[in-house]
Write an enzyme that holds these catalytic residues in place. Structure first.
Site, PDB file in Angstrom:
ATOM      1  N   GLY A   1      -4.290  -6.232  -1.238  1.00 50.60           N
ATOM      2  CA  GLY A   1      -5.052  -7.472  -1.389  1.00 50.60           C
ATOM      3  C   GLY A   1      -6.125  -7.449  -2.450  1.00 50.60           C
ATOM      4  O   GLY A   1      -6.274  -8.393  -3.215  1.00 50.60           O
ATOM      5  N   GLU A   2      -6.873  -6.367  -2.526  1.00 47.17           N
ATOM      6  CA  GLU A   2      -8.017  -6.320  -3.426  1.00 47.17           C
ATOM      7  C   GLU A   2      -7.673  -5.985  -4.878  1.00 47.17           C
ATOM      8  O   GLU A   2      -8.189  -6.629  -5.783  1.00 47.17           O
ATOM      9  CB  GLU A   2      -9.075  -5.337  -2.905  1.00 47.17           C
ATOM     10  CG  GLU A   2      -9.721  -5.746  -1.599  1.00 47.17           C
ATOM     11  CD  GLU A   2      -8.867  -5.442  -0.370  1.00 47.17           C
ATOM     12  OE1 GLU A   2      -7.836  -4.739  -0.498  1.00 47.17           O
ATOM     13  OE2 GLU A   2      -9.209  -5.941   0.717  1.00 47.17           O
ATOM     14  N   PRO A   3      -6.829  -4.983  -5.162  1.00 48.28           N
ATOM     15  CA  PRO A   3      -6.578  -4.642  -6.570  1.00 48.28           C
ATOM     16  C   PRO A   3      -6.086  -5.812  -7.439  1.00 48.28           C
ATOM     17  O   PRO A   3      -6.568  -5.979  -8.549  1.00 48.28           O
ATOM     18  CB  PRO A   3      -5.544  -3.520  -6.489  1.00 48.28           C
ATOM     19  CG  PRO A   3      -5.816  -2.871  -5.166  1.00 48.28           C
ATOM     20  CD  PRO A   3      -6.185  -4.020  -4.260  1.00 48.28           C
ATOM     21  N   PRO A   4      -5.168  -6.665  -6.954  1.00 48.48           N
ATOM     22  CA  PRO A   4      -4.712  -7.762  -7.812  1.00 48.48           C
ATOM     23  C   PRO A   4      -5.792  -8.811  -8.089  1.00 48.48           C
ATOM     24  O   PRO A   4      -5.668  -9.577  -9.036  1.00 48.48           O
ATOM     25  CB  PRO A   4      -3.553  -8.384  -7.030  1.00 48.48           C
ATOM     26  CG  PRO A   4      -3.140  -7.358  -6.051  1.00 48.48           C
ATOM     27  CD  PRO A   4      -4.368  -6.581  -5.739  1.00 48.48           C
ATOM     28  N   PHE A   5      -6.835  -8.851  -7.270  1.00 47.98           N
ATOM     29  CA  PHE A   5      -7.917  -9.817  -7.498  1.00 47.98           C
ATOM     30  C   PHE A   5      -8.468  -9.675  -8.910  1.00 47.98           C
ATOM     31  O   PHE A   5      -8.641 -10.652  -9.623  1.00 47.98           O
ATOM     32  CB  PHE A   5      -9.036  -9.604  -6.460  1.00 47.98           C
ATOM     33  CG  PHE A   5     -10.251 -10.452  -6.695  1.00 47.98           C
ATOM     34  CD1 PHE A   5     -10.324 -11.732  -6.187  1.00 47.98           C
ATOM     35  CD2 PHE A   5     -11.324  -9.963  -7.418  1.00 47.98           C
ATOM     36  CE1 PHE A   5     -11.437 -12.524  -6.408  1.00 47.98           C
ATOM     37  CE2 PHE A   5     -12.445 -10.740  -7.642  1.00 47.98           C
ATOM     38  CZ  PHE A   5     -12.500 -12.024  -7.125  1.00 47.98           C
TER      39      PHE A   5
END
Length: 135
Positions: free
Chosen positions: A109-113
């Protein structure tokens, strides 16, 4: 990211995005891709449409002074369906297992942000190219 910028209005459209993301051994690839698309879109909105408005001399109506007014989606424009890239390609890397986690998975969830910043840099490059053409 590939963007199209209207140099007269500043409006932009994200025409294409190609993402290759390392999620380790995907437990459910369909859910992972959905999470990646959502996180990317949120990150894209963060770098293109969100504005931080603090209580200060320019924004006296925000009380008390020093308070952040734009604290949630009710106070700024979040990306809508029409803001998503026209062509949105997401691929998951293979052969990148993580032996230290459950089922060799990794954060999804967080890395692609932060990949949303590619839209910011594509807009910046498009403006620079347009300016170079008109010098």
């Amino acid at each position: 990211a590939e963007v199209e910028v209207d140099v007269l209005t500043g409006d932009h459209e994200v025409r294409r995005v190609d993402l290759l993301v390392d999620v380790g051994s995907a437990i459910n690839p369909a859910i992972d891709i959905g999470q990646i698309e959502g996180a990317f879109t949120q990150g894209m909105g963060w770098v293109t449409t969100e504005e931080l408005i603090w209580g200060d001399g320019h924004h006296k109506w925000v009380q008390p002074a020093g308070r952040l007014h734009t604290q949630g989606p009710g106070a700024y424009k979040i990306p809508s369906f029409n803001d998503t890239p026209r062509k949105f390609n997401v691929s998951l890397m293979s052969g990148v297992d993580n032996p230290f986690t459950v089922h060799s998975s990794k954060a999804v969830g967080e890395p692609p942000f932060f990949l949303g910043c590619t839209v910011f840099f594509a807009i910046k490059d498009a403006i620079a190219a347009a300016r170079a053409e008109h010098l």
